[in-house]
Write a protein that holds these residues in place. Structure first.
Motif, PDB file in Angstrom:
ATOM      1  N   LEU A   1      -5.252   1.373   7.169  1.00  0.00           N
ATOM      2  CA  LEU A   1      -6.692   1.425   6.896  1.00  0.00           C
ATOM      3  C   LEU A   1      -6.993   0.846   5.515  1.00  0.00           C
ATOM      4  O   LEU A   1      -8.000   0.162   5.318  1.00  0.00           O
ATOM      5  CB  LEU A   1      -7.207   2.869   6.984  1.00  0.00           C
ATOM      6  N   ALA A   2      -6.103   1.112   4.576  1.00  0.00           N
ATOM      7  CA  ALA A   2      -6.262   0.527   3.231  1.00  0.00           C
ATOM      8  C   ALA A   2      -6.232  -0.995   3.319  1.00  0.00           C
ATOM      9  O   ALA A   2      -7.031  -1.687   2.675  1.00  0.00           O
ATOM     10  CB  ALA A   2      -5.154   1.037   2.314  1.00  0.00           C
TER      11      ALA A   2
ATOM     12  N   ASP B   1     -12.082   2.860  -2.374  1.00  0.00           N
ATOM     13  CA  ASP B   1     -11.899   3.203  -0.957  1.00  0.00           C
ATOM     14  C   ASP B   1     -10.444   2.990  -0.535  1.00  0.00           C
ATOM     15  O   ASP B   1      -9.859   3.803   0.180  1.00  0.00           O
ATOM     16  CB  ASP B   1     -12.793   2.320  -0.062  1.00  0.00           C
TER      17      ASP B   1
ATOM     18  N   ASN C   1      -4.142   9.270   1.131  1.00  0.00           N
ATOM     19  CA  ASN C   1      -4.016  10.007   2.395  1.00  0.00           C
ATOM     20  C   ASN C   1      -2.995   9.356   3.343  1.00  0.00           C
ATOM     21  O   ASN C   1      -2.932   9.698   4.521  1.00  0.00           O
ATOM     22  CB  ASN C   1      -5.381  10.107   3.077  1.00  0.00           C
TER      23      ASN C   1
ATOM     24  N   GLU D   1      -8.233   5.727  -1.930  1.00  0.00           N
ATOM     25  CA  GLU D   1      -8.364   6.997  -1.220  1.00  0.00           C
ATOM     26  C   GLU D   1      -7.547   6.975   0.071  1.00  0.00           C
ATOM     27  O   GLU D   1      -6.865   7.943   0.408  1.00  0.00           O
ATOM     28  CB  GLU D   1      -9.835   7.255  -0.920  1.00  0.00           C
ATOM     29  N   LYS D   2      -7.599   5.857   0.773  1.00  0.00           N
ATOM     30  CA  LYS D   2      -6.794   5.740   2.002  1.00  0.00           C
ATOM     31  C   LYS D   2      -5.308   5.834   1.680  1.00  0.00           C
ATOM     32  O   LYS D   2      -4.534   6.451   2.403  1.00  0.00           O
ATOM     33  CB  LYS D   2      -7.085   4.412   2.714  1.00  0.00           C
TER      34      LYS D   2
ATOM     35  N   HIS E   1      -2.953   6.465   4.690  1.00  0.00           N
ATOM     36  CA  HIS E   1      -3.484   5.591   5.734  1.00  0.00           C
ATOM     37  C   HIS E   1      -3.366   4.148   5.260  1.00  0.00           C
ATOM     38  O   HIS E   1      -4.356   3.525   4.875  1.00  0.00           O
ATOM     39  CB  HIS E   1      -4.942   5.952   6.042  1.00  0.00           C
ATOM     40  N   TYR E   2      -2.142   3.654   5.272  1.00  0.00           N
ATOM     41  CA  TYR E   2      -1.872   2.342   4.662  1.00  0.00           C
ATOM     42  C   TYR E   2      -2.541   1.203   5.415  1.00  0.00           C
ATOM     43  O   TYR E   2      -3.055   0.269   4.811  1.00  0.00           O
ATOM     44  CB  TYR E   2      -0.365   2.121   4.572  1.00  0.00           C
TER      45      TYR E   2
ATOM     46  N   TYR F   1       0.838  -1.203   0.000  1.00  0.00           N
ATOM     47  CA  TYR F   1       0.000   0.000   0.000  1.00  0.00           C
ATOM     48  C   TYR F   1       0.875   1.257   0.000  1.00  0.00           C
ATOM     49  O   TYR F   1       0.504   2.277  -0.531  1.00  0.00           O
ATOM     50  CB  TYR F   1      -0.944   0.004   1.209  1.00  0.00           C
TER      51      TYR F   1
END
Ligand code: SF4
Length: 189
Positions: free
Chosen positions: A155-156, A143, A150, A146-147, A152-153, A119
């Motif tokens: 969260l991805a 989704d 930003n 998008e993470k 937010h690996y 990611y």
């Protein structure tokens, strides 16, 4: 412990069903190239230890691949030591722990390396292709992207987990071995 042991014959199947993308990638590259550089051997080797692969099985697993590239003799001479070392059987006899997401995300893979967190370290094109092969649908894919944008690996990775397992995962991924264990729990329940 519930899932404390894993044998070599199950490994292809559990890699497909329950390894997070970082480990799937290393596993596939190892099968493909019959080789991984040091960073990849550490990241995947310690993960497999955490999954429950015993030392004898780990040696057999790595040897089966590396022998095809460097020969059995060179494997025994140059690579077996570090595997025993990971299991605390050589050197200072430290029992090394599998890497956390944070450690993997902050690593800096160079040319020819396959470790790291996809990611963070894959190009968008490669990441999309890898997620597609994992069976992530296009909604979840956006989704994830998008993470990633930003940064937010984890969260991805969590969204990937949810998409693949078809269930929500509130805890959030912070360790590849946690991903594995919770995946197995869902698949076996
Ligand atoms: Fe692996 Fe963690 Fe990255 Fe997921 S977030 S791919 S488990 S390093």
């Amino acid at each position: 412990k519930e899932f404390s042991e894993v044998s070599i014959k199950d490994i292809n199947q559990i890699a497909k069903s329950s390894f997070p993308l970082c480990m799937r990638h290393l596993f596939e590259k190892l099968r493909e190239d019959h080789h991984l550089k040091h960073g990849g051997r550490m990241q995947l080797g310690l993960f497999l230890k955490g999954v429950g692969l015993k030392l004898e099985d780990a040696l057999a697993f790595w040897k089966a691949e590396f022998s095809q590239k460097v020969g059995a003799e060179r494997f025994d001479k140059e690579y077996a030591y570090s595997i025993r070392h990971n299991y605390g059987r050589e050197g200072k006899r430290t029992d090394y722990t599998p890497y956390s997401c944070q450690k993997i995300i902050s690593s800096t893979p160079g040319v020819g390396d396959h470790h790291g967190c996809p990611y963070r370290h894959f190009s968008e094109e490669n990441l999309r292709a890898a997620l597609c092969r994992m069976g992530v649908n296009s909604g979840a894919m956006e989704d994830v992207m998008e993470k990633v944008r930003n940064r937010h690996y984890q969260l991805a990775c969590t969204i990937t987990f949810e998409a693949i397992h078809g269930s929500s995962y509130d805890a959030g991924i912070n360790h590849p071995n946690q991903y594995f264990t919770d995946s197995q729990k869902i698949l076996k329940s």
